[in-house]
Scaffold this active site. Sequence first.
Site, PDB file in Angstrom:
ATOM      1  N   SER A 124      10.694  17.621  -8.351  1.00 25.18           N
ATOM      2  CA  SER A 124      11.873  17.468  -7.491  1.00 25.18           C
ATOM      3  C   SER A 124      12.995  18.369  -7.973  1.00 25.18           C
ATOM      4  O   SER A 124      13.129  18.619  -9.175  1.00 25.18           O
ATOM      5  CB  SER A 124      12.340  16.001  -7.540  1.00 25.18           C
ATOM      6  OG  SER A 124      13.629  15.860  -6.980  1.00 25.18           O
ATOM      7  N   TYR A 148      15.033   8.379 -12.719  1.00 24.94           N
ATOM      8  CA  TYR A 148      14.035   8.999 -11.819  1.00 24.94           C
ATOM      9  C   TYR A 148      13.884  10.489 -12.157  1.00 24.94           C
ATOM     10  O   TYR A 148      12.784  10.967 -12.404  1.00 24.94           O
ATOM     11  CB  TYR A 148      14.442   8.833 -10.353  1.00 24.94           C
ATOM     12  CG  TYR A 148      13.651   9.743  -9.445  1.00 24.94           C
ATOM     13  CD1 TYR A 148      14.234  10.865  -8.872  1.00 24.94           C
ATOM     14  CD2 TYR A 148      12.311   9.495  -9.200  1.00 24.94           C
ATOM     15  CE1 TYR A 148      13.496  11.721  -8.059  1.00 24.94           C
ATOM     16  CE2 TYR A 148      11.567  10.346  -8.394  1.00 24.94           C
ATOM     17  CZ  TYR A 148      12.169  11.459  -7.841  1.00 24.94           C
ATOM     18  OH  TYR A 148      11.429  12.308  -7.053  1.00 24.94           O
ATOM     19  N   LYS A 152      10.661  12.710 -13.890  1.00 22.20           N
ATOM     20  CA  LYS A 152      10.063  13.934 -13.346  1.00 22.20           C
ATOM     21  C   LYS A 152      10.083  15.043 -14.388  1.00 22.20           C
ATOM     22  O   LYS A 152       9.094  15.764 -14.579  1.00 22.20           O
ATOM     23  CB  LYS A 152      10.822  14.371 -12.089  1.00 22.20           C
ATOM     24  CG  LYS A 152      10.578  13.505 -10.868  1.00 22.20           C
ATOM     25  CD  LYS A 152       9.117  13.528 -10.433  1.00 22.20           C
ATOM     26  CE  LYS A 152       8.880  12.725  -9.191  1.00 22.20           C
ATOM     27  NZ  LYS A 152       7.481  12.698  -8.759  1.00 22.20           N
TER      28      LYS A 152
HETATM   29  P1  NAD Z   1       6.344   7.721  -0.791  1.00 14.55           P
HETATM   30  O1  NAD Z   1       6.903   6.543  -1.494  1.00 14.55           O
HETATM   31  O2  NAD Z   1       6.338   7.772   0.687  1.00 14.55           O
HETATM   32  O3  NAD Z   1       4.832   7.973  -1.274  1.00 14.55           O
HETATM   33  C1  NAD Z   1       4.417   7.662  -2.566  1.00 14.55           C
HETATM   34  C2  NAD Z   1       3.062   6.959  -2.423  1.00 14.55           C
HETATM   35  O4  NAD Z   1       2.562   6.674  -3.711  1.00 14.55           O
HETATM   36  C3  NAD Z   1       3.156   5.633  -1.665  1.00 14.55           C
HETATM   37  O5  NAD Z   1       2.124   5.565  -0.706  1.00 14.55           O
HETATM   38  C4  NAD Z   1       2.950   4.583  -2.749  1.00 14.55           C
HETATM   39  O6  NAD Z   1       2.307   3.417  -2.253  1.00 14.55           O
HETATM   40  C5  NAD Z   1       2.074   5.335  -3.733  1.00 14.55           C
HETATM   41  N1  NAD Z   1       2.171   4.897  -5.134  1.00 14.55           N
HETATM   42  C6  NAD Z   1       3.303   4.700  -5.861  1.00 14.55           C
HETATM   43  N2  NAD Z   1       2.979   4.349  -7.119  1.00 14.55           N
HETATM   44  C7  NAD Z   1       1.611   4.357  -7.197  1.00 14.55           C
HETATM   45  C8  NAD Z   1       0.676   4.097  -8.227  1.00 14.55           C
HETATM   46  N3  NAD Z   1       1.066   3.735  -9.445  1.00 14.55           N
HETATM   47  N4  NAD Z   1      -0.639   4.195  -7.936  1.00 14.55           N
HETATM   48  C9  NAD Z   1      -1.061   4.553  -6.693  1.00 14.55           C
HETATM   49  N5  NAD Z   1      -0.224   4.806  -5.658  1.00 14.55           N
HETATM   50  C10 NAD Z   1       1.097   4.712  -5.925  1.00 14.55           C
HETATM   51  O7  NAD Z   1       7.112   8.994  -1.385  1.00 14.55           O
HETATM   52  P2  NAD Z   1       7.106  10.508  -0.864  1.00 14.55           P
HETATM   53  O8  NAD Z   1       8.429  10.756  -0.234  1.00 14.55           O
HETATM   54  O9  NAD Z   1       5.856  10.788  -0.123  1.00 14.55           O
HETATM   55  O10 NAD Z   1       7.077  11.296  -2.261  1.00 14.55           O
HETATM   56  C11 NAD Z   1       5.848  11.663  -2.828  1.00 14.55           C
HETATM   57  C12 NAD Z   1       6.162  12.285  -4.178  1.00 14.55           C
HETATM   58  O11 NAD Z   1       7.086  13.364  -3.995  1.00 14.55           O
HETATM   59  C13 NAD Z   1       6.844  11.321  -5.152  1.00 14.55           C
HETATM   60  O12 NAD Z   1       6.309  11.553  -6.444  1.00 14.55           O
HETATM   61  C14 NAD Z   1       8.310  11.726  -5.118  1.00 14.55           C
HETATM   62  O13 NAD Z   1       8.971  11.485  -6.347  1.00 14.55           O
HETATM   63  C15 NAD Z   1       8.216  13.205  -4.841  1.00 14.55           C
HETATM   64  N6  NAD Z   1       9.413  13.732  -4.177  1.00 14.55           N
HETATM   65  C16 NAD Z   1       9.840  13.176  -3.015  1.00 14.55           C
HETATM   66  C17 NAD Z   1      11.005  13.667  -2.410  1.00 14.55           C
HETATM   67  C18 NAD Z   1      11.527  13.058  -1.127  1.00 14.55           C
HETATM   68  O14 NAD Z   1      12.719  13.254  -0.808  1.00 14.55           O
HETATM   69  N7  NAD Z   1      10.717  12.323  -0.379  1.00 14.55           N
HETATM   70  C19 NAD Z   1      11.702  14.728  -2.967  1.00 14.55           C
HETATM   71  C20 NAD Z   1      11.226  15.271  -4.153  1.00 14.55           C
HETATM   72  C21 NAD Z   1      10.071  14.765  -4.754  1.00 14.55           C
HETATM   73  C1  WQD Z   2      21.713  14.035   1.585  1.00 14.08           C
HETATM   74  C2  WQD Z   2      23.186  14.242   1.910  1.00 14.08           C
HETATM   75  C3  WQD Z   2      24.640  12.588   0.940  1.00 14.08           C
HETATM   76  C4  WQD Z   2      23.026   9.260   3.315  1.00 14.08           C
HETATM   77  C5  WQD Z   2      17.667  12.458  -2.571  1.00 14.08           C
HETATM   78  C6  WQD Z   2      17.298  12.192  -3.996  1.00 14.08           C
HETATM   79  C7  WQD Z   2      16.447  13.317  -4.517  1.00 14.08           C
HETATM   80  C8  WQD Z   2      15.265  13.556  -3.592  1.00 14.08           C
HETATM   81  C9  WQD Z   2      15.728  13.787  -2.167  1.00 14.08           C
HETATM   82  C10 WQD Z   2      13.351  12.494  -4.595  1.00 14.08           C
HETATM   83  C11 WQD Z   2      24.105  13.999   0.717  1.00 14.08           C
HETATM   84  C12 WQD Z   2      24.648  12.492   2.463  1.00 14.08           C
HETATM   85  C13 WQD Z   2      23.254  10.506   2.778  1.00 14.08           C
HETATM   86  C14 WQD Z   2      24.050   8.629   4.075  1.00 14.08           C
HETATM   87  C15 WQD Z   2      25.444  10.550   3.723  1.00 14.08           C
HETATM   88  N1  WQD Z   2      14.342  12.490  -3.649  1.00 14.08           N
HETATM   89  N2  WQD Z   2      24.441  11.134   2.987  1.00 14.08           N
HETATM   90  N3  WQD Z   2      25.224   9.304   4.253  1.00 14.08           N
HETATM   91  O1  WQD Z   2      20.771  12.601  -2.307  1.00 14.08           O
HETATM   92  O2  WQD Z   2      20.291  15.014  -1.619  1.00 14.08           O
HETATM   93  O3  WQD Z   2      18.442  13.614  -2.516  1.00 14.08           O
HETATM   94  O4  WQD Z   2      16.505  12.635  -1.784  1.00 14.08           O
HETATM   95  O5  WQD Z   2      13.081  13.361  -5.359  1.00 14.08           O
HETATM   96  O6  WQD Z   2      15.993  12.955  -5.799  1.00 14.08           O
HETATM   97  O7  WQD Z   2      18.482  12.173  -4.753  1.00 14.08           O
HETATM   98  O8  WQD Z   2      19.364  13.124  -0.250  1.00 14.08           O
HETATM   99  O9  WQD Z   2      19.364  12.226   2.035  1.00 14.08           O
HETATM  100  O10 WQD Z   2      20.273  10.768   0.157  1.00 14.08           O
HETATM  101  O11 WQD Z   2      21.583  12.752   0.948  1.00 14.08           O
HETATM  102  O12 WQD Z   2      26.530  11.135   3.903  1.00 14.08           O
HETATM  103  O13 WQD Z   2      23.896   7.483   4.575  1.00 14.08           O
HETATM  104  O14 WQD Z   2      23.586  13.287   2.904  1.00 14.08           O
HETATM  105  O15 WQD Z   2      25.928  12.415   0.391  1.00 14.08           O
HETATM  106  O16 WQD Z   2      25.177  14.919   0.814  1.00 14.08           O
HETATM  107  P1  WQD Z   2      19.844  13.606  -1.718  1.00 14.08           P
HETATM  108  P2  WQD Z   2      20.112  12.128   0.750  1.00 14.08           P
END
Ligand code: NAD
Ligand code: WQD
Length: 333
Positions: A124, A148, A152
Site C-alpha cells: 500500500s 496497518y 505492510k
Molecule cells: P478485502 O477486505 O475486500 O479483501 C481481503 C480478503 O481477505 C477478504 O475476502 C477477507 O475475508 C480475506 N482475509 C482476511 N484475512 C484472512 C486470512 N487470515 N485468511 C484468509 N483470508 C483472509 O480487502 P481489499 O480491498 O480487497 O484489499 C486486498 C489487499 O490489498 C489487502 O491486503 C489490503 O491491505 C491491500 N490494499 C487495499 C487497498 C484498498 O484501498 N482497498 C489499498 C492498498 C492495499
Molecule cells: C480519500 C479522501 C479523505 C471519506 C485509505 C487508507 C489507505 C488505503 C486506501 C489500504 C481523503 C476524504 C474520505 C469521507 C472525506 N487502504 N474523505 N469524507 O484515506 O486516502 O486511504 O484507503 O491500504 O491505507 O488510508 O482513502 O477514501 O478514506 O479518503 O472527505 O467520508 O477522501 O479526507 O482526502 P485514504 P479515503
Amino acid sequence: MNILLTGGAGYIGSHTALALMSEGHTVVVIDNFCNSQPDVILRLQRISGKSVPIVKGDVRDTDVVCRTLQQYSIDAVIHFAGLKAVGESVVKPIDYYANNVQGTISLLQGMDSCGVKTLVFSSSATVYGNPQYVPIDENHPTSVTNPYGRSKLHIEEVLADVARSDSSWRIVCLRYFNPVGAHESGLIGEDPCGIPNNLMPYLAQVAIGKLPCLHVFGNDYPTPDGTGIRDYIHVMDLAEGHSAALDFLKHQKGWHAINLGTGRGTSVLEMVRAFEAASGKNVAYQITQRRPGDIAMCFAMADKAAEQLQWYAKRNLADMCASTWRWQIQSES
Ligand code: NAD
Ligand code: WQD
C-alpha cells in the site's frame, strides 16, 4: 499458470481473479470470509463462465496452505488476504499483526516447503507515510504512522529478507494507491461492512439515498480547492497490473517494489462532481473538520510500472464513478 489468490473473495482479489482468467490463467481462492461473502465466487463463475475452486480457510493455517498449493499444483501466489482499515488497526493492533504479518509468514512457510517461490504481495502507498514530495516514486522514504501501515512495511521487509536468503524467490510488492470502481458487469464491487470509511463507497451511498450527506473532511489543505488529493485507480486497472506483475516475475528474480497508481491526483470535491455527472444524482455534502491522520496530497509516480511491467492505468475518473454507480444500483436491487 495455476495461481492461488489468498483473500481472493475480497474486493481487489475478486476483480483480479477475473483479469487473470481472461488471460487464460487458472485461479484458486483461499479465503476465511472475515470480510467478504462466499457468493462472490458464484458471481465470478457467472461472469467468467469458468469454475473457481474455493478453499474456505485461514492463511495462518499452514497445513491448509500446503495442502492447497499441492492439490492445485500452484505455480504462483497473489497475497491479498489481510485486514486493511487504518482506524481499526489503531484500536486492534494485535489483530492486525496476527493477521497480516503472522498470516504472511505462515503463507511463506507453506510456499517454501512446497517449492512455490513466486509471490505478488498487496502492499500500500501507506508505507510512504506523509509524502516528502509528490508524485511519489518507489525511492521515496518509507514511514508509517499506524499499525496497518506498519504491518505492510514489516511484511515488505520480511519478503526482502526471504529474497536475500534464497535467490530462487521471485517477489514483487505492489504498492496500491486508492483503488475504486467495479467490474463493468456491476455484479462485483467494493462491499464494505457498515458505514464506509473510504470516500467512494460513501459517495455512492449518499447518491443512492442510503446516507444523507457526505462529510468532506476539511477544505483547508494546501491544495487548489482545499480538499484532500489522492491517486484513485480503477480496480480493473489494478487487477490487470497483477497479471503484468506475474509476467514480469517470469524473467525476474529477487525482490521488487512497484507503485500501482495513475500518476494523477484528484480532490474530494472533484470526485463529488465526477460522481454527480456519472450518476445523474445530486450528492449533498458539508465541509467538516479534517480527519485525524489524513494527509493533504498523495499520488504516484507510475513510471516504474510502465517501464518494468509495460502496464499503465487506462480507465478514467468517469469510468471509476460509472462502474461504482452500476455496482451500487445492482447491490441495492
Ligand atoms: P478485502 O477486505 O475486500 O479483501 C481481503 C480478503 O481477505 C477478504 O475476502 C477477507 O475475508 C480475506 N482475509 C482476511 N484475512 C484472512 C486470512 N487470515 N485468511 C484468509 N483470508 C483472509 O480487502 P481489499 O480491498 O480487497 O484489499 C486486498 C489487499 O490489498 C489487502 O491486503 C489490503 O491491505 C491491500 N490494499 C487495499 C487497498 C484498498 O484501498 N482497498 C489499498 C492498498 C492495499
Ligand atoms: C480519500 C479522501 C479523505 C471519506 C485509505 C487508507 C489507505 C488505503 C486506501 C489500504 C481523503 C476524504 C474520505 C469521507 C472525506 N487502504 N474523505 N469524507 O484515506 O486516502 O486511504 O484507503 O491500504 O491505507 O488510508 O482513502 O477514501 O478514506 O479518503 O472527505 O467520508 O477522501 O479526507 O482526502 P485514504 P479515503
